[in-house]
Write a protein that holds these residues in place. Structure first.
Motif, PDB file in Angstrom:
ATOM      1  N   THR A 601       0.833  -1.194   0.000  1.00  0.00           N
ATOM      2  CA  THR A 601       0.000   0.000   0.000  1.00  0.00           C
ATOM      3  C   THR A 601       0.867   1.244   0.000  1.00  0.00           C
ATOM      4  N   SER A 602       0.289   2.358  -0.411  1.00  0.00           N
ATOM      5  CA  SER A 602       0.963   3.647  -0.309  1.00  0.00           C
ATOM      6  C   SER A 602       0.431   4.470   0.855  1.00  0.00           C
ATOM      7  N   ASP A 603      -0.515   3.914   1.615  1.00  0.00           N
ATOM      8  CA  ASP A 603      -1.127   4.640   2.721  1.00  0.00           C
ATOM      9  C   ASP A 603      -1.434   3.652   3.840  1.00  0.00           C
ATOM     10  N   SER A 604      -2.217   4.096   4.792  1.00  0.00           N
ATOM     11  CA  SER A 604      -2.546   3.257   5.944  1.00  0.00           C
ATOM     12  C   SER A 604      -3.675   2.286   5.605  1.00  0.00           C
ATOM     13  N   PRO A 605      -3.639   1.053   6.125  1.00  0.00           N
ATOM     14  CA  PRO A 605      -4.797   0.165   5.962  1.00  0.00           C
ATOM     15  C   PRO A 605      -5.895   0.538   6.948  1.00  0.00           C
ATOM     16  N   ALA A 606      -7.049  -0.094   6.799  1.00  0.00           N
ATOM     17  CA  ALA A 606      -8.155   0.041   7.756  1.00  0.00           C
ATOM     18  C   ALA A 606      -8.454  -1.330   8.319  1.00  0.00           C
ATOM     19  N   LEU A 607      -8.729  -1.405   9.619  1.00  0.00           N
ATOM     20  CA  LEU A 607      -9.024  -2.660  10.299  1.00  0.00           C
ATOM     21  C   LEU A 607     -10.384  -2.595  10.962  1.00  0.00           C
ATOM     22  N   VAL A 608     -11.097  -3.722  10.965  1.00  0.00           N
ATOM     23  CA  VAL A 608     -12.333  -3.831  11.728  1.00  0.00           C
ATOM     24  C   VAL A 608     -12.533  -5.300  12.084  1.00  0.00           C
ATOM     25  N   GLY A 609     -12.936  -5.550  13.329  1.00  0.00           N
ATOM     26  CA  GLY A 609     -13.129  -6.911  13.798  1.00  0.00           C
ATOM     27  C   GLY A 609     -14.590  -7.243  13.998  1.00  0.00           C
ATOM     28  N   ILE A 610     -14.952  -8.484  13.644  1.00  0.00           N
ATOM     29  CA  ILE A 610     -16.281  -9.024  13.919  1.00  0.00           C
ATOM     30  C   ILE A 610     -16.070 -10.408  14.509  1.00  0.00           C
ATOM     31  N   GLY A 611     -16.463 -10.604  15.772  1.00  0.00           N
ATOM     32  CA  GLY A 611     -16.178 -11.862  16.440  1.00  0.00           C
ATOM     33  C   GLY A 611     -14.678 -12.028  16.571  1.00  0.00           C
ATOM     34  N   ASN A 612     -14.162 -13.187  16.137  1.00  0.00           N
ATOM     35  CA  ASN A 612     -12.724 -13.415  16.133  1.00  0.00           C
ATOM     36  C   ASN A 612     -12.097 -13.155  14.775  1.00  0.00           C
ATOM     37  N   LYS A 613     -12.885 -12.638  13.814  1.00  0.00           N
ATOM     38  CA  LYS A 613     -12.365 -12.357  12.484  1.00  0.00           C
ATOM     39  C   LYS A 613     -11.891 -10.906  12.402  1.00  0.00           C
ATOM     40  N   LEU A 614     -10.754 -10.719  11.760  1.00  0.00           N
ATOM     41  CA  LEU A 614     -10.222  -9.378  11.541  1.00  0.00           C
ATOM     42  C   LEU A 614     -10.178  -9.110  10.044  1.00  0.00           C
ATOM     43  N   PHE A 615     -10.867  -8.035   9.611  1.00  0.00           N
ATOM     44  CA  PHE A 615     -10.907  -7.650   8.205  1.00  0.00           C
ATOM     45  C   PHE A 615      -9.973  -6.457   7.996  1.00  0.00           C
ATOM     46  N   MET A 616      -9.322  -6.445   6.849  1.00  0.00           N
ATOM     47  CA  MET A 616      -8.415  -5.351   6.510  1.00  0.00           C
ATOM     48  C   MET A 616      -8.724  -4.855   5.099  1.00  0.00           C
ATOM     49  N   PHE A 617      -8.717  -3.529   4.926  1.00  0.00           N
ATOM     50  CA  PHE A 617      -9.003  -2.888   3.647  1.00  0.00           C
ATOM     51  C   PHE A 617      -7.904  -1.857   3.384  1.00  0.00           C
ATOM     52  N   TRP A 618      -7.435  -1.762   2.137  1.00  0.00           N
ATOM     53  CA  TRP A 618      -6.340  -0.839   1.865  1.00  0.00           C
ATOM     54  C   TRP A 618      -6.288  -0.469   0.386  1.00  0.00           C
ATOM     55  N   LYS A 619      -5.667   0.692   0.121  1.00  0.00           N
ATOM     56  CA  LYS A 619      -5.344   1.116  -1.242  1.00  0.00           C
ATOM     57  C   LYS A 619      -4.088   0.388  -1.701  1.00  0.00           C
ATOM     58  N   GLY A 620      -3.921   0.241  -3.021  1.00  0.00           N
ATOM     59  CA  GLY A 620      -2.740  -0.415  -3.564  1.00  0.00           C
ATOM     60  C   GLY A 620      -1.479   0.421  -3.422  1.00  0.00           C
ATOM     61  N   ILE A 621      -0.409  -0.087  -3.975  1.00  0.00           N
ATOM     62  CA  ILE A 621       0.882   0.589  -3.922  1.00  0.00           C
ATOM     63  C   ILE A 621       0.844   1.863  -4.776  1.00  0.00           C
ATOM     64  N   PRO A 622       1.908   2.704  -4.733  1.00  0.00           N
ATOM     65  CA  PRO A 622       1.904   3.909  -5.574  1.00  0.00           C
ATOM     66  C   PRO A 622       1.592   3.575  -7.030  1.00  0.00           C
ATOM     67  N   ASP A 623       0.816   4.436  -7.661  1.00  0.00           N
ATOM     68  CA  ASP A 623       0.352   4.283  -9.050  1.00  0.00           C
ATOM     69  C   ASP A 623      -0.731   3.229  -9.202  1.00  0.00           C
ATOM     70  N   ASP A 624      -1.171   2.615  -8.109  1.00  0.00           N
ATOM     71  CA  ASP A 624      -2.289   1.669  -8.139  1.00  0.00           C
ATOM     72  C   ASP A 624      -3.409   2.255  -7.287  1.00  0.00           C
ATOM     73  N   SER A 625      -4.445   2.787  -7.938  1.00  0.00           N
ATOM     74  CA  SER A 625      -5.533   3.443  -7.213  1.00  0.00           C
ATOM     75  C   SER A 625      -6.629   2.472  -6.797  1.00  0.00           C
ATOM     76  N   LEU A 626      -6.486   1.184  -7.132  1.00  0.00           N
ATOM     77  CA  LEU A 626      -7.489   0.201  -6.728  1.00  0.00           C
ATOM     78  C   LEU A 626      -7.398  -0.065  -5.230  1.00  0.00           C
ATOM     79  N   ALA A 627      -8.468  -0.619  -4.683  1.00  0.00           N
ATOM     80  CA  ALA A 627      -8.516  -0.953  -3.261  1.00  0.00           C
ATOM     81  C   ALA A 627      -8.697  -2.457  -3.105  1.00  0.00           C
ATOM     82  N   TYR A 628      -8.205  -2.992  -1.984  1.00  0.00           N
ATOM     83  CA  TYR A 628      -8.162  -4.432  -1.766  1.00  0.00           C
ATOM     84  C   TYR A 628      -8.646  -4.762  -0.358  1.00  0.00           C
ATOM     85  N   TRP A 629      -8.920  -6.056  -0.136  1.00  0.00           N
ATOM     86  CA  TRP A 629      -9.331  -6.488   1.206  1.00  0.00           C
ATOM     87  C   TRP A 629      -8.827  -7.899   1.464  1.00  0.00           C
TER      88      TRP A 629
END
Length: 746
Positions: A601-629
């Motif tokens: 990533t080129s920025d900070s990820p985002a985290l959120v937990g539900i139960g014992n599961k942890l989900f992460m969401f983030w933008k791609g590396i520099p020059d990649d404007s797509l987002a991933y999880w």
């Protein structure tokens, strides 16, 4: 059994010829001599390094001081700076002299012989008389493709049958199969494979419409035992074909994706009404309607009832009924092929509707209708059930993948009420309050939101908190609380901390007789300092800041509380796009940083937990404007198993040669934000370069609804989210040149 070694057990897996490693550390360090050894392991497992770190004080150089903001320069010039440096390093079996003021770490290396067959190796890590069990799994997961040739037309979904086999050395386990590559994707699927046996399954594979034609090399990702195995195969990509979108939609003419249905979606971003007071006309010419015994309803009565059911669950919409052709917003009509090409066959498509703001709802006049269908009047279809469904489309909703739901595209005469899923969709689309300018505060970054809670035997009270970095040139950190429907005046956190970015927040348990939570905060240092720091607020006051040794970031980190455990993820230092992960021990230590394989990533990820599961969401590396999880299915496990990254994509309607649905990826220039809302996750982000709009969506059952644009707002950085007391709150910095903090709630 409690142990001073973290983690308390370690499992790793590898293919023949591979080497994998992991780190450990000690929660408490005694005074004396420590030795780290491996007991057992067939010489395949060894302690590669065993080292200690000490905290040292140093004075900053005049050049370093000059680069600091004025509010930090005086303090650091007076007090100096603390950092951790290497004290001593030894190998396996060698003595390491330690004292209680040091921190102690080690690295274990697992080597799988190139000629080894499937094998399980057990051993123990022994440090200072304490033991940690080690399990090393060697052997391949076998995948067999049950077709001679994989041929896919560009833009098409296909079923791909496979057989997955597990050696007898592996215990029965759940694996995840998927793929996400530039032109080919395989929908993520969990599969339990018995030890020493095999399981057949069918994967959903799609080739993008823009994919190059010809033979394409693809990898199937098999995720299990904390590692990802890549199984190569080939796909022959053929010319795209124009086929109708027919996903067994049953009674409804609104199109669906050519693959699996997604969660309840919101149509295209522009497919919303910009006003809630709508005029509706109902023309029943051509309708054949039969009443149940003893009833005296008209088709107008039934359709009016359907509209009233939507109005009853929405604070945004009110419907006024007017004669046809009098400037109405929504027109309800009956007809055959002349009004819709799929009408004209009894038992086929029963109804259809256009997206906002076209305002057409149509019913097939070749059907015989009654209020509730064949259960009360044999041989008829339920006008009420179909009308409730089609009105949902006219208000902006697409189909749901939840059987039995209002917007599920299968005819069911008993589904005439608006379910909670559809109510939530309307709320998300239409019920955000107008933006509010918090003119007493400003930031050069994004504000962050968190929540504390206190409980009694009968109630729980949540208090939202906002924390942010000051405007340009002000590295101070400020805070405010949301009380009685408004934010308290800003207050600078008085513990001499500073950052070039706003911090991260999460809830943390507070010891006491009743359940309650405080706040834990983490942040990057001031300009020129890429170190990470943290503190807690378990009552009325923030504790002194603590430095996290051996880690760094070029931006803010992310925090989440998952099942009572506080987790942190962050981008690396300048030039390092990897994402790292750590878990707080609840006292004062963070586990050794662990890079998450295959992501960046080129920025900070985002985290959120539900139960014992942890989900992460983030933008791609520099020059990649797509987002991933990605998701870690069990944060309590000793070895965290992150699912391979997937693009954040949603199904959306399009109009060209007819109407269809395609899969679209979201884009952003920076970090996303996420919060749990009910059983789902609410996600928000800023648009791509040149697009200052804020977008949001709902994430349900590992799929995303359509993206929605938050009307008439903008940001240069991105929003933050939190959910408390049944309300979702969003805050953001204004557009470029506007340092004001803005706020809305849902």
């Amino acid at each position: 059994m409690m142990t001073n070694i973290v983690p308390s057990s370690i499992t790793r897996s590898a293919n023949p010829g591979e080497m994998v490693s992991t780190t450990f550390f000690l929660k408490e360090v005694p005074n004396g001599i420590l030795v780290a050894t491996i007991s057992g392991g067939d010489s395949l497992i060894r302690v590669r390094e065993f080292w200690s770190l000490k905290t040292v004080h140093r004075w900053l150089t005049p050049e370093e001081l000059e680069s600091l903001p004025p509010d930090m320069r005086e303090k650091l010039e007076r007090e100096g700076h603390y950092e951790q440096v290497l004290n001593a390093r030894v190998g396996e079996g060698e003595p390491l002299a330690v004292t209680s003021d040091l921190s102690v770490w080690g690295q274990i290396e697992f080597n799988a012989p190139a000629t080894s067959g499937p094998k399980t190796v057990r051993a123990k890590l022994v440090v200072g008389g304490e033991e940690v069990p080690l399990l090393f799994l060697i052997g391949n997961i076998q995948v067999e493709f049950l077709v001679n040739e994989i041929v896919v037309h560009a833009g098409q979904w296909i079923d791909l049958p496979i057989r997955v086999s597990l050696s007898a050395e592996h215990p029965t386990t759940e694996i995840i199969l998927k793929s996400l590559q530039p032109w080919v994707s395989i929908t993520s699927q969990s599969l339990t494979v018995p030890s020493g046996s095999s399981t057949n399954t069918t994967l959903k594979l799609k080739v993008e419409e823009s994919a190059p034609l010809g033979l394409m090399s693809v990898n199937l990702w098999v995720d299990g035992f904390g590692d990802t195995i890549y199984i190569p195969f080939e796909v022959s990509v053929k010319e795209p074909i124009n086929i109708p979108v027919t996903p067994e939609q049953g009674f409804c003419g609104v199109p669906d994706p050519a693959g699996p249905l997604g969660p309840l979606s919101f149509g295209s971003p522009e497919s919303r009404w910009n006003r809630g007071a709508l005029r509706v006309s109902i023309n029943t010419m051509g309708c054949t309607f039969v009443n149940a015994p003893g009833a005296s309803l008209t088709p107008v009565d039934v359709i009016t009832d359907a509209f009233s059911r939507w109005q009853a669950v929405s604070t945004f919409f009110t419907f006024t009924f007017v004669p046809p052709n009098t400037g109405e917003d929504i027109r309800v009509v009956f007809g055959g092929r002349s009004i819709y090409h799929k009408f004209g066959t009894p038992g086929g498509v029963l109804g259809s509707a256009d997206k906002p703001e076209n305002g057409n709802v149509r019913f097939d006049s070749t059907e015989t209708w009654s209020e509730k269908g064949g259960g009360t009047v044999p041989g008829t279809k339920s006008l009420l059930a179909v009308a409730v469904h089609e009105i949902g489309h006219a208000l902006g909703l697409l189909h749901s993948n939840r059987p039995g739901g209002t917007m599920f595209p299968k005819y069911s005469p008993g589904l005439a009420n608006v379910d909670e899923e559809s109510r939530e969709a309307l709320r998300l689309m239409y019920d955000w309050t107008p933006q509010q300018n918090l003119s007493d505060r400003g930031t050069s970054d994004k504000p962050v939101l968190g929540v504390t809670s206190s409980s009694t035997f009968s109630t729980q009270v949540d208090i939202p908190h906002m924390i942010w970095k000051g405007v340009e040139g002000d590295s101070g950190i400020y805070e405010s609380q949301f009380l009685s429907g408004g934010w308290t005046p800003q207050r600078r956190i008085p513990i001499n901390i500073g950052s070039s970015h706003s911090p991260a927040l999460a809830s943390i348990g507070v010891p006491g007789p009743t359940p309650s939570t405080g706040l834990i905060m983490a942040w990057k240092g001031i300009q020129g300092d890429q170190g990470l720091y943290w503190t807690r607020k378990l009552g009325d006051h923030w504790e002194e800041q603590r430095h996290i040794p051996g880690v760094g970031s070029s931006t803010r980190p992310a925090l989440a509380n998952v099942g009572g455990r506080v987790c942190m993820a962050w981008k690396g230092v300048e030039g390092d796009n990897r994402i790292y992960f750590s878990v707080f021990d609840g006292v004062k230590n963070w586990s050794p940083q662990d890079p998450i394989e295959g992501v960046g990533t080129s920025d900070s990820p985002a985290l959120v937990g539900i139960g014992n599961k942890l989900f992460m969401f983030w933008k791609g590396i520099p020059d990649d404007s797509l987002a991933y999880w990605s998701v870690c299915d069990d944060i309590t496990a000793n070895n965290l198993n992150w699912m391979p990254q997937q693009r954040i994509e949603y199904f959306s309607t399009y109009e060209g040669n007819g109407v269809g649905v395609d899969l679209r990826a979201i884009g952003t220039t920076g970090a996303l934000s996420a919060t749990q809302r009910g059983n789902n996750i609410l996600l928000a982000w800023k648009g791509v370069e040149g697009d200052s709009n804020i977008y949001y969506t709902i994430f349900s059952n590992n799929q995303f609804g359509g993206q929605i644009n938050l009307s008439s707002v903008g940001t240069s950085v991105g929003p933050s989210l939190v959910h408390a007391n049944g309300i979702s709150l969003m805050a953001w910095k204004g557009v470029e040149g506007d340092n004001t903090i803005w706020f809305s709630q849902l």
